[in-house]
Design an enzyme around this catalytic site. Structure first.
Site, PDB file in Angstrom:
ATOM      1  N   ASP A   1     -15.122  56.841  17.556  1.00  0.00           N
ATOM      2  CA  ASP A   1     -15.147  56.460  16.126  1.00  0.00           C
ATOM      3  C   ASP A   1     -16.432  56.996  15.488  1.00  0.00           C
ATOM      4  OD1 ASP A   1     -13.124  53.691  15.786  1.00  0.00           O
ATOM      5  OD2 ASP A   1     -13.757  54.248  17.788  1.00  0.00           O
TER       6      ASP A   1
ATOM      7  N   THR B   1      -8.173  51.951  16.968  1.00  0.00           N
ATOM      8  CA  THR B   1      -9.206  51.904  18.024  1.00  0.00           C
ATOM      9  C   THR B   1      -8.795  50.998  19.181  1.00  0.00           C
ATOM     10  OG1 THR B   1     -10.920  52.292  16.388  1.00  0.00           O
ATOM     11  CG2 THR B   1     -11.646  51.377  18.478  1.00  0.00           C
TER      12      THR B   1
HETATM   13  N1  LIG Z   1      -7.985  41.137  11.636  1.00  0.00           N
HETATM   14  C1  LIG Z   1      -8.512  42.369  11.601  1.00  0.00           C
HETATM   15  N2  LIG Z   1      -9.826  42.557  11.844  1.00  0.00           N
HETATM   16  C2  LIG Z   1     -10.350  43.793  11.817  1.00  0.00           C
HETATM   17  N3  LIG Z   1      -9.652  44.934  11.568  1.00  0.00           N
HETATM   18  C3  LIG Z   1      -8.348  44.780  11.323  1.00  0.00           C
HETATM   19  C4  LIG Z   1      -7.709  43.513  11.323  1.00  0.00           C
HETATM   20  N4  LIG Z   1      -6.408  43.695  11.051  1.00  0.00           N
HETATM   21  C5  LIG Z   1      -6.238  45.026  10.886  1.00  0.00           C
HETATM   22  N5  LIG Z   1      -7.398  45.683  11.039  1.00  0.00           N
HETATM   23  C6  LIG Z   1      -7.638  47.111  10.985  1.00  0.00           C
HETATM   24  O1  LIG Z   1      -6.562  47.760  10.320  1.00  0.00           O
HETATM   25  C7  LIG Z   1      -6.118  48.899  11.034  1.00  0.00           C
HETATM   26  C8  LIG Z   1      -4.665  48.713  11.412  1.00  0.00           C
HETATM   27  O2  LIG Z   1      -4.530  47.565  12.213  1.00  0.00           O
HETATM   28  P1  LIG Z   1      -3.309  47.372  13.190  1.00  0.00           P
HETATM   29  O3  LIG Z   1      -3.366  48.466  14.215  1.00  0.00           O
HETATM   30  O4  LIG Z   1      -3.527  46.011  13.801  1.00  0.00           O
HETATM   31  O5  LIG Z   1      -2.095  47.457  12.337  1.00  0.00           O
HETATM   32  C9  LIG Z   1      -7.035  49.039  12.249  1.00  0.00           C
HETATM   33  O6  LIG Z   1      -8.004  50.019  11.927  1.00  0.00           O
HETATM   34  P2  LIG Z   1      -9.063  50.644  12.964  1.00  0.00           P
HETATM   35  O7  LIG Z   1      -8.402  50.806  14.280  1.00  0.00           O
HETATM   36  O8  LIG Z   1      -9.404  51.919  12.290  1.00  0.00           O
HETATM   37  O9  LIG Z   1     -10.226  49.710  12.991  1.00  0.00           O
HETATM   38  C10 LIG Z   1      -7.598  47.641  12.397  1.00  0.00           C
HETATM   39  O10 LIG Z   1      -8.860  47.560  12.970  1.00  0.00           O
HETATM   40 MG   LIG Z   2     -12.100  49.904  13.259  1.00  0.00          MG
HETATM   41 MG   LIG Z   3     -10.972  53.171  12.377  1.00  0.00          MG
END
Ligand SMILES: Nc1ncnc2c1ncn2[C@@H]1O[C@H](COP(=O)(O)O)[C@@H](OP(=O)(O)O)[C@H]1O
Ligand SMILES: [Mg+2]
Ligand SMILES: [Mg+2]
Ligand SMILES: [Mg+2]
Length: 286
Positions: free
Chosen positions: A28, A100
């Site tokens: 990242d 991630t």
């Molecule tokens: N409760 C939470 N806390 C932190 N990040 C979240 C979150 N819910 C969703 N996200 C972020 O939104 C993106 C999509 O989430 P998901 O895969 O759960 O659908 C991911 O981005 P990143 O991987 O870029 O951080 C994730 O981290």
């Molecule tokens: Mg992230």
């Molecule tokens: Mg990210």
């Protein structure tokens, strides 16, 4: 994409916990520095907002600075609406590695790199790079890059219409909670596909695998949705909060998408599907 693959193959992910269920890896950090340095090298005054923080340390190895461009895209005619755009109207939203959590768990197809371009607050340009597309096949280079510009179209992939007479919904696999599940229950779906990343879920909508992406949570941020929204919109789909309101992506907005995410593939009745979500769920996400 190569930086992300190299960090994984070296095996030292350098995981930092930014918050609850919120990880950052060396991939990242490095991918963000590569993207920031490359964009600022060509456009020194560009407004860029990245998930992993402001561009404080843009000292990067010189071979990380991308200077070439896709001539086939540059050869296309710029839609009239962008001819008069000034630098101050543009914000670039960078998610150097979306998915991630899945990356750290080895679900590598779910990983994407998202670069979204907003003009006067509207998500209009998007690039989704998928570093591990085709990585299991021996006869192709891994990775692909997809783009979309509202008013021009999309490229880098073959769009497929969504499934007919069914409701297949994609949602989070790593950030669910009671409200997320309650919204899914209200939709009476035929199937729910739980995958990582906002980018990957929108790809499922554009490649005919799902009709809608529904996430009744505040967890996604502007860098998660800007690029996917732009490509999806360029193709004829929609991405809004779960009330159907569009997000603004101008440089002063707060990062969290507090109204959740509701996206539908081309040809779906966005409003009709949103109206299936009971108001008590919608009222929590304000
Ligand atoms: N409760 C939470 N806390 C932190 N990040 C979240 C979150 N819910 C969703 N996200 C972020 O939104 C993106 C999509 O989430 P998901 O895969 O759960 O659908 C991911 O981005 P990143 O991987 O870029 O951080 C994730 O981290
Ligand atoms: Mg992230
Ligand atoms: Mg990210
Ligand atoms: Mg993300």
């Amino acid at each position: 994409g190569k930086i992300i693959r190299d960090v994984m193959s070296r095996g030292e992910l350098g995981i930092i916990e930014k918050g609850k269920n919120d990880l950052q890896t060396e991939a990242d950090r490095s991918a963000q520095r590569c993207i920031m340095a490359s964009l600022l090298n060509q456009f020194p005054t560009l407004n860029i907002i990245g998930e992993e923080g402001p561009p404080s340390n843009c000292e990067v190895p010189s071979d990380w600075v991308v200077t070439d461009a896709d001539t086939s895209v540059l050869g296309m005619e710029c839609p009239n609406e962008y001819l008069q755009v000034s630098d101050e109207d543009i914000v670039v939203w960078v998610d150097p590695l979306d998915g991630t959590s899945e990356y750290t768990q080895g679900l590598l197809e779910h990983v994407t790199v998202l670069i979204g371009i907003s003009v006067k607050g509207k998500a209009v340009g998007g690039i989704i790079h998928q570093p591990y597309f085709n990585y299991k096949s021996n006869d192709a280079l891994p990775g692909r890059t997809m783009w979309g510009l509202v008013g021009l179209g999309v490229g880098g992939f073959t769009p497929v219409d969504p499934p007919k007479n069914q409701l297949i919904v994609t949602t989070t696999r790593s950030h669910s909670d009671g409200l997320v599940q309650k919204a899914l229950d209200a939709l009476s779906t035929n199937e729910i596909i739980k995958v990582g990343g906002a980018g990957y879920k929108v790809l499922l909508l554009m490649e005919g695998k799902a009709n809608a992406y529904v996430f009744a949570s505040r967890g996604c941020k502007k860098w998660d949705t800007c690029a996917p929204e732009a490509i999806l919109t360029a193709l004829g789909g929609q991405l809004t909060d779960i009330r159907g309101e569009k997000y603004s992506y101008d440089k002063d907005v707060t990062f969290p998408n507090v109204g959740g995410v509701f996206a539908t593939a081309k040809g779906e009745d966005h409003k009709f599907l949103i109206n299936k979500i009971p108001s008590d769920i919608r009222d929590v996400l304000i």
